[in-house]
Design a protein around this motif. Structure first.
Motif, PDB file in Angstrom:
ATOM      1  N   ALA A 138       0.831  -1.204   0.000  1.00 12.20           N
ATOM      2  CA  ALA A 138       0.000   0.000   0.000  1.00 12.20           C
ATOM      3  C   ALA A 138       0.868   1.257   0.000  1.00 12.20           C
ATOM      4  N   TYR A 139       1.911   1.263   0.802  1.00 12.72           N
ATOM      5  CA  TYR A 139       2.790   2.435   0.858  1.00 12.72           C
ATOM      6  C   TYR A 139       3.510   2.655  -0.477  1.00 12.72           C
ATOM      7  N   LYS A 140       3.909   1.560  -1.116  1.00 16.08           N
ATOM      8  CA  LYS A 140       4.577   1.698  -2.409  1.00 16.08           C
ATOM      9  C   LYS A 140       3.640   2.333  -3.434  1.00 16.08           C
ATOM     10  N   LEU A 141       2.384   1.914  -3.416  1.00 15.18           N
ATOM     11  CA  LEU A 141       1.404   2.513  -4.323  1.00 15.18           C
ATOM     12  C   LEU A 141       1.214   3.991  -3.989  1.00 15.18           C
ATOM     13  N   ALA A 142       1.124   4.286  -2.701  1.00 17.48           N
ATOM     14  CA  ALA A 142       0.960   5.675  -2.279  1.00 17.48           C
ATOM     15  C   ALA A 142       2.131   6.522  -2.743  1.00 17.48           C
ATOM     16  N   TYR A 143       3.333   5.972  -2.618  1.00 19.61           N
ATOM     17  CA  TYR A 143       4.529   6.694  -3.035  1.00 19.61           C
ATOM     18  C   TYR A 143       4.499   6.977  -4.540  1.00 19.61           C
ATOM     19  N   GLU A 144       4.109   5.975  -5.302  1.00 20.58           N
ATOM     20  CA  GLU A 144       4.056   6.129  -6.761  1.00 20.58           C
ATOM     21  C   GLU A 144       3.002   7.141  -7.187  1.00 20.58           C
ATOM     22  N   LYS A 145       1.904   7.219  -6.445  1.00 24.58           N
ATOM     23  CA  LYS A 145       0.781   8.073  -6.829  1.00 24.58           C
ATOM     24  C   LYS A 145       0.869   9.487  -6.253  1.00 24.58           C
TER      25      LYS A 145
END
Length: 212
Positions: free
Chosen positions: A183-190
């Motif tokens: 989830a954090y990786k997605l948040a970082y990318e977005k």
């Protein structure tokens, strides 16, 4: 390897402690900017008599916001919400009053105002902001399933980073480290590369350590 695991755990505990004390304030500041921007646009869209009256009452609410008096702020917000519930000003007042109540630890009132926004707001952006704020409160209350239900709601792409980041917080609090990392990786990318918020997401990712 044991020493490395201990170091990672200490780092994670430090980040969790910092985020517990400051996370809601950071997220709240980000969301208030979103609300304020919507408010500026709102002044341009409402031209009829009721909207003009609502705008006048909302201006009084803004004046009370500057007083930092929670009772006066809540009374002014209630006036807009009661008389002009169908306008964007009402849900905007509810959102901003809720933030004040969170800051003064009147969480029950804040939850009521956020739920009111979800039930009455006509603008999708206001609903998304209310949903995120309410999910953050539920996270603090350890109501993880209820928080995740809100975060799984359909939302515009522009909110992907914020939703994913808060999902990471919920999952991390539940001890679901691998899912939290995703989830954090997605948040970082977005999240915009120039945003300071992105650095906080990276901190949380670092605290979780590398995938085993």
């Amino acid at each position: 390897m044991a020493a490395l695991d201990l170091q990672e755990q200490e780092q994670l505990d430090t980040i969790k402690a910092w985020w517990k004390d400051n996370g809601n304030k950071v997220l709240g500041a980000v969301l208030i900017v979103v609300v304020a921007m919507g408010g500026w646009r709102g002044w341009q869209y409402y031209q009829n008599k009721q909207a003009a009256e609502a705008a006048t009452l909302y201006a009084e609410f803004v004046k009370q916001m500057e007083s930092n008096d929670a009772k006066r702020i809540n009374d002014a917000a209630a006036a807009v919400m009661d008389k002009y519930a169908s306008t964007a000003y009402a849900s905007r007042a509810a959102l901003l009053a809720a933030q004040v109540n969170e800051n003064t630890k009147d969480v029950a009132r804040a939850k009521t105002q956020l739920q009111w926004t979800l039930d009455h707001a006509g603008e999708a952006t206001q609903k998304d902001v209310a949903r995120l704020r309410l999910a953050a409160i539920l996270l603090d209350e350890k109501a993880y399933d209820a928080a995740m239900k809100l975060l799984n709601a359909v939302h515009p792409d522009s909110f992907n980073g914020l939703y994913a980041d808060l999902k990471g917080d919920v999952l991390s609090a539940q001890g679901k480290t691998d899912e939290a990392r995703t989830a954090y990786k997605l948040a970082y990318e977005k999240t915009d590369a120039k945003s300071m918020y992105r650095n906080l997401i990276q901190m949380k990712l670092d605290a979780l350590g590398a995938a085993k």
